[in-house]
Scaffold this active site. Structure first.
Site, short mmCIF file in Angstrom:
data_model
loop_
_atom_site.label_atom_id
_atom_site.label_comp_id
_atom_site.label_asym_id
_atom_site.label_seq_id
_atom_site.Cartn_x
_atom_site.Cartn_y
_atom_site.Cartn_z
N GLU A 238 0.86 -1.18 0.00
CA GLU A 238 0.00 0.00 0.00
C GLU A 238 0.90 1.23 0.00
OE1 GLU A 238 -2.77 -0.29 3.23
OE2 GLU A 238 -1.91 1.51 4.10
N LEU A 313 -0.67 -1.82 18.58
CA LEU A 313 -0.37 -1.18 19.86
C LEU A 313 -0.60 -2.14 21.02
CD1 LEU A 313 -2.15 2.24 19.14
CD2 LEU A 313 0.32 1.79 19.09
N GLY A 336 -4.52 -0.27 5.91
CA GLY A 336 -4.58 -1.50 5.12
C GLY A 336 -4.25 -2.74 5.93
N LYS A 361 5.60 2.40 27.67
CA LYS A 361 5.81 3.30 28.81
C LYS A 361 6.95 2.82 29.69
CE LYS A 361 1.60 5.71 28.58
NZ LYS A 361 2.05 6.56 27.51
#
Ligand code: COA
Length: 431
Positions: A238, A313, A336, A361
């Site tokens: 993409e 994530l 995508g 973190k």
């Protein structure tokens, strides 16, 4: 009228060109650097004179003045994917978003589900036959061109005249402005030891002769860095970035063993350096196509050994990926990711990798979790997930039971969190 006189008749100042927009319109802007800065600056300057104009785009690159919470009743941004310029507005709620699979935006535009009244896009200079290339973002923009009342272009000699289905004829253009600034450059993300370790694990699983889709974010590029010694790789992706260019220059990508569109690098938008944009210019070995072509899982999956590499994530113990939000707070978009995970699943000997560092973190939280944080937007489904890779190893989830998945994922979690994850998995009857 011949092409040149038509071109001259459409040429005007940006302040005049934006008058093609009417109150209530949806203006469609291509992905990333395909956005036309002169037009969006002029629209920003005149925004107080408009009412209820929306500007829809995947990945806005610059924070134009119209991206302003005080003037949303005049002109407002509608995100198809959030990036640095729009994330804060999305999280604060004054930038709305339209959930989507990237591959399906053109069909939604064609059916009028997403209106497309006006197109604003960068374009290459016109060729002798009257064609201009929307090479930086063919994506959903070509579908919008077919639908829009007015196509308004910013013609710039630094925009490559690429091959593929990314060209429009001067007779389709309502207005154009000229600019000559270099196309915005986007550098490769910083790669640290964690990303490098993940890159090595993924690279070990990529055979010579594979066709690559490289996603967005730091780790997909870290994988690319580990592939320079491979042979006969192909590209059907993409996003075209500098990572892929490096592999082409190293001779690792030659597209020779692709069984779908052999000999061609295929992409829908470009994001990189001037060198990349120059590489795209009149290059017969590269084609830019609309995203309903590049990202269609059935078409992309016709490539054998299709390898999709995309970042997330957070992931739960079943393999559901929250790749685009932190709880309720939007962070990016599906893009995508799902398209190419499904494409790789369809491909003979295909492999879909979802990559993530095991913690966030400063190692204080695990990104592998028993349940996604409340509100998390699921980007890749448990039914589609295949390989998951952290700096601690590779989990293969496809075909595995819920219990096996939990075991595999806990084994690649950060060692500090494995005990707690096991205890929680037991209480969820997953172990
Ligand atoms: N909880 C809290 N914070 C988290 C977190 C979690 N579970 N996971 C990540 N974060 C934080 C990170 O610490 C980082 O913060 P920092 O910038 O302050 O260091 C930030 O969120 C971004 O995380 P990172 O892993 O660095 O993301 P990235 O920049 O590599 O981008 C995305 C990854 C967002 C681009 C990717 O997940 C995405 O959008 N995927 C969907 C789209 C896609 O895959 N498209 C593919 C085709 S282009």
């Amino acid at each position: 009228m011949n092409h040149l006189s038509l071109y001259q008749s459409r040429r005007m100042a940006a302040a005049d060109a934006v008058r093609q927009v009417r109150n209530g319109d949806m203006v469609i802007v291509p992905t990333g650097v395909g956005e036309p800065p002169s037009l969006l600056t002029a629209l920003s300057e005149q925004r107080h004179g408009f009412l209820d104009v929306k500007v829809a785009q995947i990945l806005a690159m610059r924070k134009y003045a119209y991206i302003d919470p005080e003037t949303t009743q005049h002109v407002r941004h509608v995100a198809l994917f959030f990036g640095g310029a729009t994330r804060a507005g999305g999280q604060a709620g004054w930038i709305d978003f339209i959930p989507n699979y990237f591959s399906e935006i053109p069909a939604q535009i064609a059916r009028g589900l997403i209106p497309a009244d006006v197109v604003f896009s960068m374009a290459s200079p016109m060729d002798a036959d009257g064609w201009l290339a929307l090479s930086l973002g063919a994506d959903y923009t070509m579908a919008a061109v077919a639908k829009a009342r007015a196509v308004v272009l910013e013609v710039n000699p630094n925009v490559p005249f690429a091959h593929g289905n990314c060209r429009i004829h001067i007779s389709q253009v309502a207005a154009l402005v000229e600019s000559s600034e270099p196309v915005l450059e986007v550098g490769l993300p910083k790669i640290g030891p964690v990303q490098e370790a993940i890159g090595r694990y993924v690279a070990e699983h990529i055979d010579d002769g594979s066709t690559l889709q490289i996603g967005y974010g730091g780790i997909p590029d870290a994988v690319v860095m580990q592939l320079a010694h491979k042979h006969d790789l192909g590209v059907h992706t993409e996003m075209l970035g500098d990572g892929i260019l490096t592999l082409i220059e190293a001779g690792a990508v030659n597209n020779s063993r692709k069984n779908y569109l052999p000999g061609k690098t295929i992409a829908t938008f470009a994001l990189g350096s001037q060198k990349l944009y120059r590489h795209m210019d009149r290059n017969p070995a590269l084609e830019m196509h609309p995203v309903d072509f590049t990202n269609d899982p059935v078409l992309a999956g016709q490539n054998d050994k299709l390898v999709a590499i995309n970042a997330t994530l957070q992931i739960d113990l079943l393999g559901q990926c929250g790749s685009e939000s932190l709880g309720h707070a939007p962070f990016s978009g599906t893009g995508g990711q799902s398209d190419f995970v499904r494409a790789a699943n369809r491909s003979r000997d295909g492999k879909a990798f979802i990559v993530l560092p095991s913690t966030a973190k400063g190692d204080s939280i695990s990104r592998i979790v028993p349940s996604l944080s409340p509100g998390t937007h699921v980007s890749t489904s448990k039914n589609d997930i295949h390989y998951v890779v952290t700096e601690h190893g590779v989990a293969r989830l496809r075909g595995k039971s819920a219990k096996q998945r939990a075991q595999e994922l806990i084994a690649i979690a950060h060692p500090d969190f494995r005990g707690e994850l096991m205890a929680q998995a037991r209480s969820l009857r997953l172990l």
